[in-house]
Design an enzyme around this catalytic site. Sequence first.
Site, PDB file in Angstrom:
ATOM      1  N   SER A  69      -0.107   8.657  -4.045  1.00  0.00           N
ATOM      2  CA  SER A  69      -1.393   8.865  -3.382  1.00  0.00           C
ATOM      3  C   SER A  69      -1.216   9.798  -2.202  1.00  0.00           C
ATOM      4  O   SER A  69      -0.140   9.841  -1.581  1.00  0.00           O
ATOM      5  CB  SER A  69      -1.900   7.508  -2.884  1.00  0.00           C
ATOM      6  OG  SER A  69      -2.932   7.682  -1.950  1.00  0.00           O
ATOM      7  N   TYR A 110      -0.345  -0.697   2.079  1.00  0.00           N
ATOM      8  CA  TYR A 110      -0.579  -0.024   0.791  1.00  0.00           C
ATOM      9  C   TYR A 110       0.154   1.314   0.766  1.00  0.00           C
ATOM     10  O   TYR A 110       0.908   1.614  -0.169  1.00  0.00           O
ATOM     11  CB  TYR A 110      -2.089   0.183   0.560  1.00  0.00           C
ATOM     12  CG  TYR A 110      -2.385   1.107  -0.601  1.00  0.00           C
ATOM     13  CD1 TYR A 110      -2.146   0.718  -1.914  1.00  0.00           C
ATOM     14  CD2 TYR A 110      -2.892   2.398  -0.381  1.00  0.00           C
ATOM     15  CE1 TYR A 110      -2.409   1.580  -2.978  1.00  0.00           C
ATOM     16  CE2 TYR A 110      -3.160   3.261  -1.435  1.00  0.00           C
ATOM     17  CZ  TYR A 110      -2.908   2.842  -2.733  1.00  0.00           C
ATOM     18  OH  TYR A 110      -3.160   3.705  -3.776  1.00  0.00           O
ATOM     19  N   LYS A 137       3.530   2.765  -1.519  1.00  0.00           N
ATOM     20  CA  LYS A 137       3.628   3.997  -2.317  1.00  0.00           C
ATOM     21  C   LYS A 137       4.824   4.825  -1.853  1.00  0.00           C
ATOM     22  O   LYS A 137       5.561   5.403  -2.665  1.00  0.00           O
ATOM     23  CB  LYS A 137       2.344   4.821  -2.188  1.00  0.00           C
ATOM     24  CG  LYS A 137       1.126   4.167  -2.823  1.00  0.00           C
ATOM     25  CD  LYS A 137       1.228   4.133  -4.346  1.00  0.00           C
ATOM     26  CE  LYS A 137       0.082   3.401  -4.997  1.00  0.00           C
ATOM     27  NZ  LYS A 137       0.273   3.172  -6.433  1.00  0.00           N
TER      28      LYS A 137
HETATM   29  P1  NAD Z   1      -7.535  -0.122 -10.744  1.00  0.00           P
HETATM   30  O1  NAD Z   1      -7.456  -1.336  -9.885  1.00  0.00           O
HETATM   31  O2  NAD Z   1      -8.810   0.172 -11.445  1.00  0.00           O
HETATM   32  O3  NAD Z   1      -6.355  -0.138 -11.833  1.00  0.00           O
HETATM   33  C1  NAD Z   1      -5.128  -0.778 -11.601  1.00  0.00           C
HETATM   34  C2  NAD Z   1      -4.884  -1.710 -12.766  1.00  0.00           C
HETATM   35  O4  NAD Z   1      -3.620  -2.351 -12.581  1.00  0.00           O
HETATM   36  C3  NAD Z   1      -5.939  -2.815 -12.871  1.00  0.00           C
HETATM   37  O5  NAD Z   1      -6.443  -2.838 -14.185  1.00  0.00           O
HETATM   38  C4  NAD Z   1      -5.167  -4.112 -12.541  1.00  0.00           C
HETATM   39  O6  NAD Z   1      -5.666  -5.200 -13.274  1.00  0.00           O
HETATM   40  C5  NAD Z   1      -3.753  -3.726 -12.924  1.00  0.00           C
HETATM   41  N1  NAD Z   1      -2.684  -4.434 -12.207  1.00  0.00           N
HETATM   42  C6  NAD Z   1      -2.554  -4.619 -10.874  1.00  0.00           C
HETATM   43  N2  NAD Z   1      -1.420  -5.300 -10.593  1.00  0.00           N
HETATM   44  C7  NAD Z   1      -0.818  -5.526 -11.805  1.00  0.00           C
HETATM   45  C8  NAD Z   1       0.374  -6.191 -12.180  1.00  0.00           C
HETATM   46  N3  NAD Z   1       1.180  -6.759 -11.273  1.00  0.00           N
HETATM   47  N4  NAD Z   1       0.693  -6.232 -13.502  1.00  0.00           N
HETATM   48  C9  NAD Z   1      -0.130  -5.676 -14.432  1.00  0.00           C
HETATM   49  N5  NAD Z   1      -1.287  -5.061 -14.124  1.00  0.00           N
HETATM   50  C10 NAD Z   1      -1.619  -4.991 -12.817  1.00  0.00           C
HETATM   51  O7  NAD Z   1      -7.095   1.116  -9.827  1.00  0.00           O
HETATM   52  P2  NAD Z   1      -7.153   2.688 -10.135  1.00  0.00           P
HETATM   53  O8  NAD Z   1      -8.124   3.282  -9.198  1.00  0.00           O
HETATM   54  O9  NAD Z   1      -7.252   2.929 -11.581  1.00  0.00           O
HETATM   55  O10 NAD Z   1      -5.704   3.105  -9.600  1.00  0.00           O
HETATM   56  C11 NAD Z   1      -4.603   3.309 -10.475  1.00  0.00           C
HETATM   57  C12 NAD Z   1      -3.405   3.721  -9.649  1.00  0.00           C
HETATM   58  O11 NAD Z   1      -3.711   4.900  -8.914  1.00  0.00           O
HETATM   59  C13 NAD Z   1      -2.944   2.702  -8.627  1.00  0.00           C
HETATM   60  O12 NAD Z   1      -1.533   2.720  -8.583  1.00  0.00           O
HETATM   61  C14 NAD Z   1      -3.506   3.227  -7.331  1.00  0.00           C
HETATM   62  O13 NAD Z   1      -2.738   2.808  -6.224  1.00  0.00           O
HETATM   63  C15 NAD Z   1      -3.397   4.717  -7.549  1.00  0.00           C
HETATM   64  N6  NAD Z   1      -4.330   5.498  -6.738  1.00  0.00           N
HETATM   65  C16 NAD Z   1      -5.668   5.258  -6.836  1.00  0.00           C
HETATM   66  C17 NAD Z   1      -6.561   5.972  -6.050  1.00  0.00           C
HETATM   67  C18 NAD Z   1      -8.040   5.704  -6.114  1.00  0.00           C
HETATM   68  O14 NAD Z   1      -8.765   6.115  -5.205  1.00  0.00           O
HETATM   69  N7  NAD Z   1      -8.562   5.068  -7.152  1.00  0.00           N
HETATM   70  C19 NAD Z   1      -6.075   6.961  -5.164  1.00  0.00           C
HETATM   71  C20 NAD Z   1      -4.705   7.197  -5.103  1.00  0.00           C
HETATM   72  C21 NAD Z   1      -3.831   6.451  -5.899  1.00  0.00           C
END
Ligand code: NAD
Length: 337
Positions: free
Chosen positions: A124, A148, A152
């Site tokens: 991120s 958080y 990362k």
């Molecule tokens: P999201 O919460 O929709 O998806 C994450 C998924 O991981 C969820 O379906 C959740 O159920 C699953 N999960 C969480 N912990 C778990 C575990 N221990 N075992 C198995 N499954 C687990 O989030 P997203 O927005 O799709 O983000 C995906 C990735 O991108 C994450 O790593 C997040 O940190 C990163 N990210 C997201 C953003 C954003 O703004 N959405 C920005 C930068 C980075």
Amino acid sequence: MNILVTGGTGYIGSLTSLRLLEAGHRPVLLDNLCNSHPAVLDRIATLGGSRPQFVQGDVRDRALLERVLAEAQIDAVIHFAALKAVGESVAQPLAYYDNNVNGTLALLHAMQTVGVRNLVFSSSATVYGAAEQMPLYEDAPLSATNPYGQSKLMVEHMLADLAVADPRWSLTALRYFNPVGAHPSGLMGEHPQGVPNNLMPYIAQVAVGQRASLRVFGNTYPTPDGTGVRDFIHVMDLADGHLAALQHGVGRPGLHVFNLGSGQGHSVLEVLAAFGQACGKNLPFDIVPPRPGDVASSWADPRRAREMLGWHTTRSLADMCADTWRWQSTHPQGYSV
Ligand code: NAD
Ligand code: UDP
């Protein structure tokens, strides 16, 4: 390729899995469903033409991962699974280190045991901390301002150490800027639990009448209109970026780090106005004090991804708003209805 997608039923993971299917890969989705709904699998099947294999499980379960990696003959892993709410990470740091750091450690151990050494990791732009020099390029100094972000950063350090220790690994960290938007069909998108923390889902809920008005966090930042500026990226562009990173990384050992952003900033009021255009009404807002910890501006230098992955964003802010509105207006309760 057979691709294990952890967090595959989540917002970005589900749309990336759809793009993998469309590109002829075989995604295997693993998710513990702590922040997603299994109905998304039907939508992937509808849009992608076949239902991907789904394993309900936790990335911290090393034995399960080893079994899935071996049985599905996985070639590469895209690791999305994580907790992602900044405020919650301040209140529950151990849950964040456990899911995000321990989870990745368990995954890397399992991959090592089975001999799968291609990984694409969801990092991120938060790893740039409170940087003030824009645009942000990959070699800028890194820091974290909350657990958080720290989680990362810790994973990025783990990947760097592993790449040095064992040159057979191909490890790619993708630093996303601000992912927003939905599938253009309106059938897949983001549905945050409770009150949205992020700008676009909040505006979308104001637009459908679920929230009274947007609270604009501060209008005296040193930006053109005084409100915060961010690099919003359409989630379908982001999904395409994963395909490009996968293609680049597989068979190319080492650590590869890329910003995934558009290189262009938009202010909070610009996004609000663009969403108003998309939904055909003026959306109410109130100016309130800045949110603690927010930086004035953040946008990417996206040149490395353009030059090395041949990838760049193609969807505009208007596309992001139109697609979010299509999803939000037809699915006000997300996947649960
Ligand atoms: P999201 O919460 O929709 O998806 C994450 C998924 O991981 C969820 O379906 C959740 O159920 C699953 N999960 C969480 N912990 C778990 C575990 N221990 N075992 C198995 N499954 C687990 O989030 P997203 O927005 O799709 O983000 C995906 C990735 O991108 C994450 O790593 C997040 O940190 C990163 N990210 C997201 C953003 C954003 O703004 N959405 C920005 C930068 C980075
Ligand atoms: N923001 C806002 N009201 C909200 C949510 C966000 O004014 O209800 C602003 C926030 O201060 C920042 C921008 O919108 O300037 C993007 O915030 P978001 O939480 O979406 O992303 P991040 O802060 O993680 O970049």
